[in-house]
Design a protein around this motif. Structure first.
Motif, PDB file in Angstrom:
ATOM      1  N   PRO A   1      -3.722  -5.331  -9.998  1.00 59.69           N
ATOM      2  CA  PRO A   1      -2.777  -4.221  -9.854  1.00 59.69           C
ATOM      3  C   PRO A   1      -1.470  -4.630  -9.193  1.00 59.69           C
ATOM      4  O   PRO A   1      -0.445  -3.982  -9.374  1.00 59.69           O
ATOM      5  CB  PRO A   1      -3.529  -3.226  -8.981  1.00 59.69           C
ATOM      6  N   ARG A   2      -1.505  -5.726  -8.401  1.00 65.72           N
ATOM      7  CA  ARG A   2      -0.289  -6.196  -7.746  1.00 65.72           C
ATOM      8  C   ARG A   2      -0.515  -7.607  -7.237  1.00 65.72           C
ATOM      9  O   ARG A   2      -1.638  -8.069  -7.094  1.00 65.72           O
ATOM     10  CB  ARG A   2       0.154  -5.277  -6.627  1.00 65.72           C
ATOM     11  N   LEU A   3       0.587  -8.279  -6.970  1.00 70.39           N
ATOM     12  CA  LEU A   3       0.576  -9.598  -6.353  1.00 70.39           C
ATOM     13  C   LEU A   3       1.475  -9.570  -5.132  1.00 70.39           C
ATOM     14  O   LEU A   3       2.397  -8.750  -5.062  1.00 70.39           O
ATOM     15  CB  LEU A   3       1.113 -10.664  -7.319  1.00 70.39           C
ATOM     16  N   VAL A   4       1.223 -10.467  -4.214  1.00 65.03           N
ATOM     17  CA  VAL A   4       2.114 -10.668  -3.078  1.00 65.03           C
ATOM     18  C   VAL A   4       2.506 -12.136  -3.034  1.00 65.03           C
ATOM     19  O   VAL A   4       1.863 -12.992  -3.642  1.00 65.03           O
ATOM     20  CB  VAL A   4       1.471 -10.236  -1.734  1.00 65.03           C
ATOM     21  N   ALA A   5       3.571 -12.409  -2.319  1.00 68.09           N
ATOM     22  CA  ALA A   5       4.010 -13.782  -2.079  1.00 68.09           C
ATOM     23  C   ALA A   5       4.689 -13.802  -0.715  1.00 68.09           C
ATOM     24  O   ALA A   5       5.248 -12.794  -0.279  1.00 68.09           O
ATOM     25  CB  ALA A   5       4.981 -14.250  -3.155  1.00 68.09           C
ATOM     26  N   VAL A   6       4.598 -14.930  -0.055  1.00 74.54           N
ATOM     27  CA  VAL A   6       5.256 -15.091   1.239  1.00 74.54           C
ATOM     28  C   VAL A   6       6.018 -16.399   1.244  1.00 74.54           C
ATOM     29  O   VAL A   6       5.652 -17.350   0.555  1.00 74.54           O
ATOM     30  CB  VAL A   6       4.244 -15.056   2.412  1.00 74.54           C
ATOM     31  N   THR A   7       7.101 -16.417   2.021  1.00 69.82           N
ATOM     32  CA  THR A   7       7.870 -17.639   2.171  1.00 69.82           C
ATOM     33  C   THR A   7       8.554 -17.620   3.525  1.00 69.82           C
ATOM     34  O   THR A   7       8.797 -16.557   4.095  1.00 69.82           O
ATOM     35  CB  THR A   7       8.896 -17.805   1.030  1.00 69.82           C
TER      36      THR A   7
END
Length: 188
Positions: free
Chosen positions: A120-126
């Protein structure tokens, strides 16, 4: 296996260990990675764990050139350390920086995650100062939604909803059909 115009993404295997260890041993590549550092033995152990882990439909992927098989880096769809969110992650060898490969690989994994796995969704961090990675995420369609804690560091947090992906895809397909000018005559 996932194919793009220039790249092939395939699941990691034991034969990829040396490539992955070399990538994770480069301090410039790992500068903005949360799991950076460690002794050579710790890096090898971390890589072996990633290769051996069974993430089902998710997991780690090797990024290689479709034409000649050249190694470009790795990418992953993995569970965030806290919670149920699935994270898109990637890192490329320095020789592969700046050619749009990160965007191409990330787009392939987003498509796979939404269209095939049904997330349903993705996340990403940087890291906030990693402007190149932030640009990649924004080009792909991620939206910056604040700061968060990730492992032991403060990071910029991004999300991408599957519904937004479908809208973007529908818009791109519709724009392509309209752009051909079917049925229109040039003005006289």
């Amino acid at each position: 296996m996932l194919d793009t115009r220039r790249l092939r993404l395939r699941r990691l295997c034991a034969a990829d260990e040396t490539l992955f260890v070399t990538l994770d041993s480069d301090p410039e590549v790992m500068r903005y990675i949360g799991s950076r550092g460690g002794t050579p033995e710790e890096i090898v152990a971390r890589v072996r764990d990633r290769i051996a882990a069974d993430h089902g439909a998710l997991g780690w992927w090797l990024i290689e050139d479709k034409a000649d098989g050249a190694f470009h880096g790795v990418a992953a769809l993995v569970r965030m350390p806290d919670g149920d969110d699935i994270e898109l992650a990637y890192r490329l060898a320095r020789a592969s920086w700046g050619g749009g490969r990160a965007t191409e690989a990330a787009t392939a994994l987003v498509s796979y995650a939404f269209d095939q796995v049904g997330l349903p969704r993705l996340v990403a961090v940087t890291f906030p100062e990693n402007l190149a990675s932030r640009r990649v995420l924004e080009k792909v369609g991620f939206v910056h939604d604040g700061m968060s804690d990730y492992k032991t560091v403060r990071v910029a947090h991004f999300t991408f909803e599957a519904a937004e992906w479908r809208k973007r895809r529908a818009g791109a397909h519709g724009a392509g059909r309209r752009g051909r000018g079917r049925g229109r005559r040039a003005p006289r």
